[in-house]
Design an enzyme around this catalytic site. Structure first.
Site, PDB file in Angstrom:
ATOM      1  CG  LEU A   1      19.536  25.332  20.499  1.00 32.44           C
ATOM      2  CD1 LEU A   1      18.401  23.919  19.806  1.00 32.44           C
ATOM      3  CD2 LEU A   1      20.514  24.777  20.733  1.00 32.44           C
TER       4      LEU A   1
ATOM      5  CG  ASN B   1       9.968  28.847  24.108  1.00 35.75           C
ATOM      6  OD1 ASN B   1      10.650  29.443  22.434  1.00 35.75           O
ATOM      7  ND2 ASN B   1      10.726  27.852  24.246  1.00 35.75           N
TER       8      ASN B   1
ATOM      9  CB  CYS C   1      11.343  23.477  24.878  1.00 38.40           C
ATOM     10  SG  CYS C   1      12.320  23.077  25.466  1.00 38.40           S
TER      11      CYS C   1
HETATM   12  P1  NAD Z   1      17.686  17.336  28.652  1.00 41.32           P
HETATM   13  O1  NAD Z   1      17.034  16.911  29.769  1.00 41.32           O
HETATM   14  O2  NAD Z   1      17.869  17.320  27.513  1.00 41.32           O
HETATM   15  O3  NAD Z   1      19.572  17.386  28.786  1.00 41.32           O
HETATM   16  C1  NAD Z   1      19.485  17.672  30.582  1.00 41.32           C
HETATM   17  C2  NAD Z   1      20.823  16.725  30.882  1.00 41.32           C
HETATM   18  O4  NAD Z   1      21.188  17.759  32.496  1.00 41.32           O
HETATM   19  C3  NAD Z   1      20.563  15.985  31.126  1.00 41.32           C
HETATM   20  O5  NAD Z   1      21.790  15.018  30.731  1.00 41.32           O
HETATM   21  C4  NAD Z   1      20.834  15.285  32.766  1.00 41.32           C
HETATM   22  O6  NAD Z   1      21.407  14.441  33.128  1.00 41.32           O
HETATM   23  C5  NAD Z   1      21.592  16.700  33.169  1.00 41.32           C
HETATM   24  N1  NAD Z   1      21.838  17.702  34.485  1.00 41.32           N
HETATM   25  C6  NAD Z   1      19.964  16.351  35.056  1.00 41.32           C
HETATM   26  N2  NAD Z   1      21.091  17.666  36.470  1.00 41.32           N
HETATM   27  C7  NAD Z   1      22.063  18.505  36.196  1.00 41.32           C
HETATM   28  C8  NAD Z   1      23.857  18.353  37.594  1.00 41.32           C
HETATM   29  N3  NAD Z   1      23.426  18.622  38.890  1.00 41.32           N
HETATM   30  N4  NAD Z   1      25.324  18.126  36.889  1.00 41.32           N
HETATM   31  C9  NAD Z   1      25.043  17.621  35.560  1.00 41.32           C
HETATM   32  N5  NAD Z   1      24.057  17.499  34.652  1.00 41.32           N
HETATM   33  C10 NAD Z   1      23.369  17.628  35.070  1.00 41.32           C
HETATM   34  O7  NAD Z   1      17.140  19.177  28.603  1.00 41.32           O
HETATM   35  P2  NAD Z   1      17.192  19.786  27.173  1.00 41.32           P
HETATM   36  O8  NAD Z   1      16.595  19.949  26.526  1.00 41.32           O
HETATM   37  O9  NAD Z   1      18.905  19.952  26.782  1.00 41.32           O
HETATM   38  O10 NAD Z   1      17.202  21.607  28.242  1.00 41.32           O
HETATM   39  C11 NAD Z   1      17.820  21.644  28.943  1.00 41.32           C
HETATM   40  C12 NAD Z   1      17.376  23.218  29.120  1.00 41.32           C
HETATM   41  O11 NAD Z   1      17.490  24.149  28.239  1.00 41.32           O
HETATM   42  C13 NAD Z   1      16.262  23.909  29.491  1.00 41.32           C
HETATM   43  O12 NAD Z   1      15.609  24.490  30.387  1.00 41.32           O
HETATM   44  C14 NAD Z   1      15.343  23.976  28.407  1.00 41.32           C
HETATM   45  O13 NAD Z   1      14.388  24.621  28.554  1.00 41.32           O
HETATM   46  C15 NAD Z   1      16.510  24.471  27.555  1.00 41.32           C
HETATM   47  N6  NAD Z   1      16.198  25.046  26.341  1.00 41.32           N
HETATM   48  C16 NAD Z   1      16.129  23.486  25.430  1.00 41.32           C
HETATM   49  C17 NAD Z   1      15.809  24.184  23.913  1.00 41.32           C
HETATM   50  C18 NAD Z   1      15.792  22.172  23.405  1.00 41.32           C
HETATM   51  O14 NAD Z   1      15.260  22.062  22.150  1.00 41.32           O
HETATM   52  N7  NAD Z   1      15.823  20.913  23.984  1.00 41.32           N
HETATM   53  C19 NAD Z   1      16.222  24.549  23.340  1.00 41.32           C
HETATM   54  C20 NAD Z   1      16.343  26.413  23.811  1.00 41.32           C
HETATM   55  C21 NAD Z   1      16.683  26.220  25.093  1.00 41.32           C
HETATM   56  C1  UGA Z   2      11.461  25.800  19.934  1.00 35.55           C
HETATM   57  C2  UGA Z   2      11.376  27.239  19.457  1.00 35.55           C
HETATM   58  O1  UGA Z   2      11.129  27.093  18.137  1.00 35.55           O
HETATM   59  C3  UGA Z   2      12.680  27.571  19.649  1.00 35.55           C
HETATM   60  O2  UGA Z   2      13.491  28.627  19.184  1.00 35.55           O
HETATM   61  C4  UGA Z   2      13.578  26.945  21.621  1.00 35.55           C
HETATM   62  O3  UGA Z   2      14.474  27.611  21.519  1.00 35.55           O
HETATM   63  C5  UGA Z   2      12.453  25.644  21.607  1.00 35.55           C
HETATM   64  O4  UGA Z   2      11.643  25.659  21.881  1.00 35.55           O
HETATM   65  C6  UGA Z   2      12.934  25.849  23.011  1.00 35.55           C
HETATM   66  O5  UGA Z   2      12.832  26.667  23.504  1.00 35.55           O
HETATM   67  O6  UGA Z   2      13.733  24.652  23.534  1.00 35.55           O
HETATM   68  P1  UGA Z   2      11.428  22.774  19.398  1.00 35.55           P
HETATM   69  O7  UGA Z   2      10.801  22.903  20.316  1.00 35.55           O
HETATM   70  O8  UGA Z   2      12.753  22.437  19.042  1.00 35.55           O
HETATM   71  O9  UGA Z   2      11.441  25.005  19.596  1.00 35.55           O
HETATM   72  O10 UGA Z   2      10.476  23.242  18.025  1.00 35.55           O
HETATM   73  P2  UGA Z   2       9.540  24.406  16.719  1.00 35.55           P
HETATM   74  O11 UGA Z   2       9.776  24.040  15.861  1.00 35.55           O
HETATM   75  O12 UGA Z   2       9.411  25.297  18.149  1.00 35.55           O
HETATM   76  O13 UGA Z   2       8.318  22.784  16.828  1.00 35.55           O
HETATM   77  C7  UGA Z   2       7.776  23.333  18.774  1.00 35.55           C
HETATM   78  C8  UGA Z   2       5.891  22.007  18.077  1.00 35.55           C
HETATM   79  O14 UGA Z   2       5.267  23.429  17.716  1.00 35.55           O
HETATM   80  C9  UGA Z   2       6.329  20.929  17.271  1.00 35.55           C
HETATM   81  O15 UGA Z   2       5.173  20.263  18.068  1.00 35.55           O
HETATM   82  C10 UGA Z   2       5.667  21.248  15.910  1.00 35.55           C
HETATM   83  O16 UGA Z   2       5.322  20.928  15.315  1.00 35.55           O
HETATM   84  C11 UGA Z   2       5.291  22.668  16.368  1.00 35.55           C
HETATM   85  N1  UGA Z   2       4.609  23.441  15.559  1.00 35.55           N
HETATM   86  C12 UGA Z   2       5.435  24.606  14.606  1.00 35.55           C
HETATM   87  C13 UGA Z   2       3.533  23.954  14.620  1.00 35.55           C
HETATM   88  O17 UGA Z   2       2.368  23.060  14.821  1.00 35.55           O
HETATM   89  N2  UGA Z   2       3.014  24.308  13.542  1.00 35.55           N
HETATM   90  C14 UGA Z   2       4.160  25.298  13.399  1.00 35.55           C
HETATM   91  O18 UGA Z   2       4.222  25.880  12.514  1.00 35.55           O
HETATM   92  C15 UGA Z   2       5.597  24.874  13.694  1.00 35.55           C
END
Ligand code: NAD
Ligand code: UGA
Length: 441
Positions: free
Chosen positions: A155, A210, A262
């Site tokens: 996502l 990614n 990420c």
């Molecule tokens: P985040 O920092 O927003 O949230 C992580 C949460 O985990 C925090 O609220 C923290 O307090 C909690 N936490 C830490 N240790 C804990 C424990 N032992 N027990 C219970 N809770 C605990 O992180 P995020 O952005 O949601 O990302 C989480 C993972 O998903 C990362 O590995 C990230 O790379 C991956 N990911 C993120 C996105 C995104 O768009 N943010 C998309 C895809 C994958």
């Molecule tokens: C990204 C991936 O799109 C997701 O599929 C993935 O799950 C996520 O990382 C993750 O692993 O956390 P996100 O970081 O939420 O999602 O946002 P994006 O829309 O991918 O944008 C990432 C960065 O690239 C932003 O700074 C955005 O401004 C930049 N971007 C994106 C560009 O500069 N050009 C583009 O054409 C697209």
């Protein structure tokens, strides 16, 4: 109806838990951050994500979604435990797995019934096996019946709910096919492609995806820089490339480079993994270098337009790393602000959702209430995040209130011709037309 516990209630955990509840399951979202869970129990969102507040409150009211800080309470009778905690960059760029370890150990300490542990956090290849070992070691002489499944999340922030509900694919990796099939059943209502593979392959699919998206962006930024030098318009170039079905139009927007929680950490972690295992990830290294330079080029353009940045006031529109989120982790805006301040510039800034988060980390930045306050008496204005509300500003008014009418459109959002006709010096990224970069006119 399945019983699910989601460990970690951040951008991924909260969205995952809420969406699974919405699909009819009973879900408890667990976090060690008491303030976060208190907020959620009072109907307040700890993060800004469009549509999330309403979906959370609907599912809480329906009695399918709960929040807890206590592992006993959250894991009670759970058949599935999703780990969705953070995996930030460690000292050398490696993924820091301390939170994953703590979550796995806490699950091992709490559960006494068969359970499927699902890694949703983005974790290095091999972490699924490592989590299994951590759990086994923790149990010692009291083995637990459990399976580990990798289920990377794809996502995007800002469109997280619709991305979760309409995924291009769901990837599941496990050596225990029965467990992977059970997790697949949770996703059946989404009627999407579900790919089941082995653990390490699933983990690699996440990093490769990614890294590939980041590569596309760095590629188009490199082309944008050439467009500036050679006299072409990168928006049109990307459009022309995107019609080719083998290329496609997405992720070809040139700008200030990629940021967020990420791409930066995941590309670094993949590069680290590669070097550690004896391969030479030259492409990834170049992708990161191009991204760093994209921030520096923005500073260079402003410096060139103003002679010097010392004692100049630069207004910055947008602080979040992308629109529709309050997330400022590795935001290009913040990195550029830092570079501008290093050269003696004063900064004024505004963001529709990220002001609270930014206030905690920026120093000596005048945080404003709206774009016009930012523009007032500014020597230059930088558009760093392309929020919708920045699309149609009153530029005639902005022209009047700026000290110098210099615009750096870091996301190619604005109409260059219209702004030039109002008298602005307009600079975009890679937007030269018929041999003339807009900056030069
Ligand atoms: P985040 O920092 O927003 O949230 C992580 C949460 O985990 C925090 O609220 C923290 O307090 C909690 N936490 C830490 N240790 C804990 C424990 N032992 N027990 C219970 N809770 C605990 O992180 P995020 O952005 O949601 O990302 C989480 C993972 O998903 C990362 O590995 C990230 O790379 C991956 N990911 C993120 C996105 C995104 O768009 N943010 C998309 C895809 C994958
Ligand atoms: C990204 C991936 O799109 C997701 O599929 C993935 O799950 C996520 O990382 C993750 O692993 O956390 P996100 O970081 O939420 O999602 O946002 P994006 O829309 O991918 O944008 C990432 C960065 O690239 C932003 O700074 C955005 O401004 C930049 N971007 C994106 C560009 O500069 N050009 C583009 O054409 C697209």
């Amino acid at each position: 109806m399945s019983k699910i516990c989601v460990v970690g209630t951040g951008y991924v955990g909260l969205v995952t838990g809420t969406c699974f509840a919405d699909l009819g399951n009973q879900v408890t979202c667990l976090d060690v951050d008491h303030e976060r869970i208190d907020k959620l129990n009072h109907g307040e969102m700890p993060i800004y994500e469009p549509g999330l507040e309403q979906l959370v409150s609907q599912n809480v009211r329906s009695g399918r979604l709960f929040f807890a800080t206590d592992y006993q309470e959250a894991l009670k009778e759970a058949e599935y435990a999703f780990i969705a905690v953070g995996t930030p960059s460690g000292n050398d760029g490696e993924a820091d797995l301390q939170y994953v370890r703590a979550a796995a150990e806490a699950i091992a300490d709490t559960v006494d019934w068969p359970i499927i542990v699902i890694n949703k956090s983005t974790v290095p290849v091999g972490t699924g096996d490592w989590v299994a070992e951590v759990i086994q070691q923790r149990r010692g002489d009291h083995p637990l019946e459990f399976s580990v499944v990798s289920n990377p999340e794809f996502l995007r922030e800002g469109s997280a709910i619709s991305d979760f509900m309409n995924p291009d694919r769901v990837v599941l990796g496990s050596l225990q096919k029965e467990a992977a099939q059970k997790v697949a059943n949770l996703y059946q209502p989404l009627r999407c492609t579900i790919m089941i593979t082995d653990l390490r392959t699933a983990e690699m699919i996440k990093y490769a995806s990614n890294a590939f998206l980041a590569t596309r962006i760095s590629f188009i930024n490199e082309i944008a820089n050439m467009c500036e030098a050679l006299g072409a318009d990168v928006n049109e170039v990307a459009r022309g490339m995107g019609y080719d079905k083998r290329i496609g139009p997405s992720f070809l927007d040139a700008g200030l480079g990629w940021g967020g929680s990420c791409f930066p950490k995941d590309v670094k972690a993949l590069e680290h993994m590669a070097v550690l295992h004896g391969t030479q990830p030259q492409l990834l290294q170049a992708v990161m270098e191009i991204n760093r330079n994209q921030r520096r080029r923005a500073v260079m353009k402003l410096r060139k337009a103003l002679g010097s940045l010392n004692d100049k006031t630069i207004g910055v529109l947008g602080l979040a790393f992308k629109p529709n989120t309050d997330d400022i982790r590795e935001s290009p805006a913040l990195e550029i602000i830092h570079l501008l301040q290093n050269e003696g510039a004063h900064i004024k800034a505004y963001d529709p959702q990220a002001m609270e988060n930014a206030a905690r980390v920026v120093q000596k930045v005048e945080l404003c209430d709206n774009p016009y306050q930012v523009a007032e008496n500014a020597d230059g204005l930088l558009l760093a995040t392309h929020w919708n509300e920045f699309k149609q500003l009153d530029f005639a008014r902005i022209y009047q209130i700026m000290k110098h009418p210099i615009l750096l459109d870091g996301r190619n959002l604005w109409d260059a011709e219209q702004l030039k006709s109002l008298g602005f010096k307009y600079m975009g990224v890679g937007r030269a037309v018929n041999g003339t970069f807009h900056e030069e006119e």
